[in-house]
Design an enzyme around this catalytic site. Structure first.
Site, PDB file in Angstrom:
ATOM      1  N   GLU B  43       0.839  -1.203   0.000  1.00 14.28           N
ATOM      2  CA  GLU B  43       0.000   0.000   0.000  1.00 14.28           C
ATOM      3  C   GLU B  43       0.873   1.252   0.000  1.00 14.28           C
ATOM      4  OE1 GLU B  43      -1.976  -0.964   3.607  1.00 14.28           O
ATOM      5  OE2 GLU B  43      -2.866  -2.749   2.713  1.00 14.28           O
ATOM      6  N   GLU B  74      -4.316  -6.641   2.482  1.00 12.61           N
ATOM      7  CA  GLU B  74      -3.096  -7.330   2.912  1.00 12.61           C
ATOM      8  C   GLU B  74      -3.126  -8.820   2.585  1.00 12.61           C
ATOM      9  OE1 GLU B  74      -4.581  -5.052   4.781  1.00 12.61           O
ATOM     10  OE2 GLU B  74      -3.030  -3.543   5.180  1.00 12.61           O
ATOM     11  N   PHE B  97       2.128  -1.406   8.665  1.00 14.03           N
ATOM     12  CA  PHE B  97       2.288  -1.553  10.114  1.00 14.03           C
ATOM     13  C   PHE B  97       2.251  -3.037  10.456  1.00 14.03           C
ATOM     14  CE2 PHE B  97       1.085   2.831   9.796  1.00 14.03           C
ATOM     15  CZ  PHE B  97       1.751   3.456  10.837  1.00 14.03           C
ATOM     16  N   ASP B  99       1.091  -4.512  12.758  1.00 16.99           N
ATOM     17  CA  ASP B  99      -0.228  -4.907  13.252  1.00 16.99           C
ATOM     18  C   ASP B  99      -1.101  -5.469  12.126  1.00 16.99           C
ATOM     19  OD1 ASP B  99      -0.195  -2.948  15.982  1.00 16.99           O
ATOM     20  OD2 ASP B  99       0.954  -2.268  14.262  1.00 16.99           O
ATOM     21  N   PHE B 100      -0.846  -5.024  10.896  1.00 21.08           N
ATOM     22  CA  PHE B 100      -1.676  -5.458   9.766  1.00 21.08           C
ATOM     23  C   PHE B 100      -1.293  -6.851   9.268  1.00 21.08           C
ATOM     24  CE2 PHE B 100      -1.735  -0.673   8.437  1.00 21.08           C
ATOM     25  CZ  PHE B 100      -2.341  -0.347   9.636  1.00 21.08           C
ATOM     26  N   HIS B 143      -1.348   0.113  16.050  1.00 20.09           N
ATOM     27  CA  HIS B 143      -0.255   0.544  15.173  1.00 20.09           C
ATOM     28  C   HIS B 143       1.084   0.522  15.917  1.00 20.09           C
ATOM     29  CE1 HIS B 143      -3.539   2.039  12.689  1.00 20.09           C
ATOM     30  NE2 HIS B 143      -2.703   2.335  11.724  1.00 20.09           N
TER      31      HIS B 143
END
Lengths: 342, 340
Positions: B43, B74, B97, B99-100, B143
């Site tokens: 992204e 993702e 991030f 987290d993703f 994040h």
């Protein structure tokens, strides 16, 4: 369920006859190979000779065969937990398939994959996959790679209607459409997502979904290998010509349960329904009677094919039963591509 | 960088002091020039060069065919990278991030990590997933996570966490040339950190820990930004007469067990620092490796200092409590050395 021949069917019939009879006979043999292979798999399960489970493809043979017949050997496929048919149709040999199902060393994947993970680069098989919609990313990535490398290869991504419930399918169809990737998404609607009638868990019309992403989408009778083949070929060549991805919905039926152990199916479908499909819509019988009717084969030829296929199954099974299990040190091999480093 | 670094500024000219972001960008550019099969997808990777500007300029050199902006999908683009890798490409996926990564777990854990094994060695998945980690940037619980332990737990994946621009460049080049899926974690707070990177080409092998500072009294094992926390602590400890050895494993998988064990045998006291949650995490595994390998040499139980077992809070004074700091490492080290 039986359709009366209309003008469209008559036009297609003459189209079917323009294809070499030998090719239809080859498809007949391929469907029969899957049928007999799968019957033997069921036997192995019932006689407790096979570890684990298997998801039988019987009833859906026309889809795998019709689609794979339109592919080159170096084209790619991805398959599903119900994947034996796709693997065989793409060119896998029965002996190494059986060996893999039995967890034996000469299996396609040294016995480490099993029924749901047969993969074979030699036939362009990127792998069956035990996660529903698990391979849609891989298939789309292979199409992306084919386009980037300029190889002119096409990818077929097989999945059942159950995969329509997985979000990742929509993510990759979006990108396939954006980037005009050479891929055909083949959705086999066999009416039941595991033990649930599909319409209980699926909203709207199936074809509206790919169309929302700008994919060309159409549906065929998945019991008629002629229709599957002719349509798949058109969509595959369309993709090869750079005209972008397509979605082919194949309406079909699985004769057996979700897996070999799914014996009592009365709570989700009737025996009458099963019998009706077997008697009226069997893909092998449908093609067989057409071959006879058009004088492309006689009973003797079809019987001979059946005999040869049974012999092939028998020999392949004997090979697998007599094959050794993998050496114990095989358990640690192939975790990484560079084993020496770890 | 303020702290002395082996392999970094020692005896080298200051003309090549570059940021971590630039080191990463150089590694990518060099590998993309070297191998046309390498490409980047994720992204906002092209014109935007990611929100951290790490990839700035790459699309200008390599074009949108090789630096590819994806939708916010993702799972989808990670899966596409797996398929591309299996069929001959060498993708470098950018997960903005860490987290993703949760959104792409099936692609990473069930697909990328297992394709080689399940196929009996027939398919390979040469891909890199670059992502970020680390708290204290006021980005709150979704994040700020450091999820590297999850991936180190999965056979088939390699896990790399660089702590300097030099290491980042050399390790990323090795990651791109590796034939396996590699998770490459970059700490968000370290992108602007500068360090010496030589002008000539080099790679750093996986599975080789780096002794960032030598010492005889205490071993501090640390990864990522925690290496700098450890070095700061070591400097303060030196003033108190405690010589701490700081070791950065650099790659969690493969892990250089020998260097960790050897240092623990020498010093007899060990602290392990990590920015991932302490429970069931990297500190536990490293403590176990060291205890098994150096038990009879240890003067005290191995001390673990991971991130607090709470979601990362937003409020700055709260967030700062959740990760190890040099002050807390100094206090812990003093206690461990009987100097509290």
């Amino acid at each position: 369920m039986m359709s009366t021949p209309g003008p469209k069917i008559r036009a297609e019939r003459s189209g079917y006859l323009s294809i070499d009879g030998e090719q239809w006979l080859h498809m007949y043999r391929q469907m029969l190979r899957i049928r007999r292979f799968e019957e033997q798999v069921n036997e192995l399960y019932l006689s407790a000779k096979m570890p684990g489970l298997a998801h039988l493809y019987i009833g859906q043979e026309a889809v795998a065969v019709g689609v794979c017949e339109a592919l080159r050997r170096d084209d790619y496929i991805t398959s599903t937990h119900r994947g034996h048919g796709h693997c065989l149709a793409k060119g896998a040999s029965m002996d190494r398939m059986f060996a893999e199902l039995l967890g034996k060393a000469p299996g396609y994947n040294r016995g480490k994959g099993g029924s749901m993970h047969i993969a074979d680069p030699d036939t362009g098989n990127l792998g069956a996959n035990a996660i529903v919609a698990g391979a849609v990313g891989i298939a789309t990535g292979a199409a992306f790679s084919a386009k980037m490398r300029g190889t002119n290869q096409v990818v077929v991504c097989f999945f059942g209607e159950g995969a329509l419930g997985q979000g990742v399918l929509y993510e990759v169809m979006n990108m396939a459409s954006l980037w005009k990737l050479p891929i055909l998404y083949v959705c086999e609607n066999n009416l039941y997502t595991e033990y649930t009638p599909y319409h209980e868990v699926l909203a709207g019309e199936i074809l509206d979904r790919p169309r929302a992403f700008g994919l060309h989408a159409e549906a065929v009778d998945g019991q008629d290998v002629r229709e599957v083949y002719v349509t798949a070929q058109r969509l595959i060549e369309r993709a090869r010509a750079g005209e972008g991805p397509a979605f082919l919905l194949c309406n079909t039926y699985r004769y057996y349960g979700h897996h070999v152990g799914d014996i009592d199916r009365s709570y989700y479908r009737s025996r009458e329904e099963e019998e009706r499909w077997k008697n009226e819509r069997d893909p092998i019988r449908l093609l067989g009677s057409w071959l006879l009717q058009e004088h492309l084969a006689d009973e003797r030829v079809l019987e001979m094919i059946d005999r040869e296929v049974r012999e092939e199954v028998e020999a392949a099974l004997a090979f697998a039963l007599n094959a050794p299990y993998p050496d114990p040190d095989e358990v640690r091999r192939h975790v990484y591509a560079d084993e020496a480093q770890l | 960088m303020s702290t002395p670094m082996k392999h970094s500024s020692e005896g080298k000219g200051a003309d090549r002091m570059i940021s971590m972001a630039q080191a990463i960008r150089e590694a990518l550019a060099e590998e993309m020039r070297r191998d046309p099969l390498v490409f980047i997808m994720g992204e906002d990777v092209a014109e935007a060069g990611t929100p951290f500007k790490v990839l700035k300029g790459l699309v200008e050199e390599f074009g949108p065919q090789r630096v590819i902006d994806t939708p916010i999908s993702e799972a989808g683009f990670t899966g596409i990278a797996v398929g591309a890798a299996m069929t001959g490409m060498r993708p470098v996926v950018d997960i903005m991030f860490g987290d993703f990564l949760t959104l792409a777990m099936d692609q990473i854990v069930n697909q990328a990590a297992k394709a080689h094994y399940m196929s009996g060695g027939k398919w390979k998945v040469p891909m890199v997933i670059r992502t970020t980690m680390g708290a204290t940037l006021r980005k709150a619980a979704q994040h700020s996570q450091s999820l590297h332990a999850w991936f180190a737990h999965i056979p088939g994946l390699k896990v790399v966490i660089p702590s300097t621009p030099y290491d980042a460049k050399g390790l990323l080049k090795t990651a791109i040339r590796d034939d396996n899926p590699v998770l490459f974690f970059e700490h968000k707070a370290m992108y602007s950190m500068r360090g010496y990177v030589p002008p000539e080409e080099y790679t750093i092998p996986f599975g080789v820990a780096d002794v960032k500072r030598e010492g005889r009294d205490l071993t501090i094992v640390a990864i990522g930004r925690m290496v700098h926390v450890a070095l700061e602590a070591a400097q303060q400890l030196a003033e108190l007469g405690i010589e701490a050895e700081v070791i950065d494993p650099r790659t969690l998988v493969p892990l250089d067990r020998e260097t960790l064990i050897e240092s623990a045998r020498k010093t007899g006291r060990v602290i392990i620092l990590d920015e991932g949650h302490q429970s069931y995490g990297v500190t536990a595994e490293l403590a176990s490796v060291i205890t098994e390998g150096a038990f009879y040499y240890l003067d005290a139980p191995v001390v673990r200092m991971g991130a607090m077992d709470v979601p990362v809070p937003f409020s700055p004074p709260l967030e700062d409590l959740t990760v190890p700091t040099s002050e807390r490492v100094v206090e812990t080290a003093k206690a461990l050395c009987g100097r509290a």
